[in-house]
Design an enzyme around this catalytic site. Sequence first.
Site, PDB file in Angstrom:
ATOM      1  N   HIS A  79      34.715  13.720   0.355  1.00 62.31           N
ATOM      2  CA  HIS A  79      35.934  14.348   0.875  1.00 62.31           C
ATOM      3  C   HIS A  79      36.358  13.660   2.159  1.00 62.31           C
ATOM      4  O   HIS A  79      35.526  13.243   2.965  1.00 62.31           O
ATOM      5  CB  HIS A  79      35.759  15.851   1.094  1.00 62.31           C
ATOM      6  N   HIS A 134      38.393  14.450   5.524  1.00 61.77           N
ATOM      7  CA  HIS A 134      39.009  15.470   6.376  1.00 61.77           C
ATOM      8  C   HIS A 134      40.284  14.889   6.988  1.00 61.77           C
ATOM      9  O   HIS A 134      40.277  13.756   7.490  1.00 61.77           O
ATOM     10  CB  HIS A 134      38.092  15.845   7.540  1.00 61.77           C
ATOM     11  N   GLY A 173      26.124  14.069   8.757  1.00 56.70           N
ATOM     12  CA  GLY A 173      26.494  15.486   8.849  1.00 56.70           C
ATOM     13  C   GLY A 173      27.225  16.018   7.633  1.00 56.70           C
ATOM     14  O   GLY A 173      27.876  17.059   7.701  1.00 56.70           O
ATOM     15  N   ASP A 216      40.703  23.544   4.684  1.00 54.52           N
ATOM     16  CA  ASP A 216      39.302  23.797   5.019  1.00 54.52           C
ATOM     17  C   ASP A 216      39.128  25.274   5.364  1.00 54.52           C
ATOM     18  O   ASP A 216      39.947  25.862   6.067  1.00 54.52           O
ATOM     19  CB  ASP A 216      38.870  22.912   6.197  1.00 54.52           C
TER      20      ASP A 216
HETATM   21  P1  5GP Z   1      31.287  18.053   5.565  1.00 57.00           P
HETATM   22  O1  5GP Z   1      30.488  18.609   6.691  1.00 57.00           O
HETATM   23  O2  5GP Z   1      30.505  18.028   4.264  1.00 57.00           O
HETATM   24  O3  5GP Z   1      31.969  16.763   5.877  1.00 57.00           O
HETATM   25  O4  5GP Z   1      32.495  19.065   5.373  1.00 57.00           O
HETATM   26  C1  5GP Z   1      32.503  20.118   4.456  1.00 57.00           C
HETATM   27  C2  5GP Z   1      33.690  20.970   4.802  1.00 57.00           C
HETATM   28  O5  5GP Z   1      33.907  21.857   3.714  1.00 57.00           O
HETATM   29  C3  5GP Z   1      33.485  21.839   6.048  1.00 57.00           C
HETATM   30  O6  5GP Z   1      34.514  21.526   6.991  1.00 57.00           O
HETATM   31  C4  5GP Z   1      33.574  23.258   5.526  1.00 57.00           C
HETATM   32  O7  5GP Z   1      34.252  24.122   6.418  1.00 57.00           O
HETATM   33  C5  5GP Z   1      34.325  23.091   4.218  1.00 57.00           C
HETATM   34  N1  5GP Z   1      33.978  24.086   3.208  1.00 57.00           N
HETATM   35  C6  5GP Z   1      32.724  24.467   2.850  1.00 57.00           C
HETATM   36  N2  5GP Z   1      32.786  25.390   1.872  1.00 57.00           N
HETATM   37  C7  5GP Z   1      34.103  25.588   1.609  1.00 57.00           C
HETATM   38  C8  5GP Z   1      34.802  26.440   0.684  1.00 57.00           C
HETATM   39  O8  5GP Z   1      34.223  27.190  -0.096  1.00 57.00           O
HETATM   40  N3  5GP Z   1      36.164  26.376   0.699  1.00 57.00           N
HETATM   41  C9  5GP Z   1      36.839  25.542   1.552  1.00 57.00           C
HETATM   42  N4  5GP Z   1      38.176  25.576   1.485  1.00 57.00           N
HETATM   43  N5  5GP Z   1      36.214  24.735   2.431  1.00 57.00           N
HETATM   44  C10 5GP Z   1      34.860  24.756   2.454  1.00 57.00           C
END
Ligand code: 5GP
Length: 112
Positions: free
Chosen positions: A99, A101, A92, A30
Site C-alpha cells: 500500500h 500512503h 514498520g 485510512d
Molecule cells: P502500514 O503501517 O502497514 O504501512 O499501514 C497500515 C495502515 O492501514 C495504517 O495506517 C492503518 O491505520 C491502516 N488500517 C489498518 N486496518 C485498517 C482497516 O481495517 N481499515 C482501514 N481503512 N485502514 C486500516
Amino acid sequence: MTDCLFCKIIAGDIPSTKVFEDDLIYVFKDINPKASVHILVIPKQHIARLDHANTEHADLLAHMMLSLPNLAKSQGLDDGFRTIINTGPGGGQEVDHLHIHILGGSHMPGFN
Ligand code: 5GP
Ligand code: ZN
C-alpha cells in the site's frame, strides 16, 4: 479464502470508505488518519510488500505511481502531498498487502 485484511476490503467483506477504484487499484481512507487527508492506494492483485514485487508488476506499479497526483488533487491537496511505503517489519509495515500512503493537508506530522 484469504486472510489478508486489504484483500477483504477490496472484496467488500470488510467495509471501507472508498475514494476511487479502477481495474487495477482500490483507494480508501485510512481508518486511523495521521493527517487531515490520509488515504491508502492498494493493488487489487495481492502483493504482500514492495520487496516481493518484480518486473512482472512493472505496469501495475507505474499505474499506482502515476495515479497519485490525481488522487491527491481529488482530496483537495493542490499544494502537494506526502507518499509513504512501509516495507516489512524493518519499515514498520503492519498490513502485509502493498500500500502507498498519501498524506497531506493540516495536521501533517513531522518527518523526523
Ligand atoms: P502500514 O503501517 O502497514 O504501512 O499501514 C497500515 C495502515 O492501514 C495504517 O495506517 C492503518 O491505520 C491502516 N488500517 C489498518 N486496518 C485498517 C482497516 O481495517 N481499515 C482501514 N481503512 N485502514 C486500516
Ligand atoms: Zn491482500
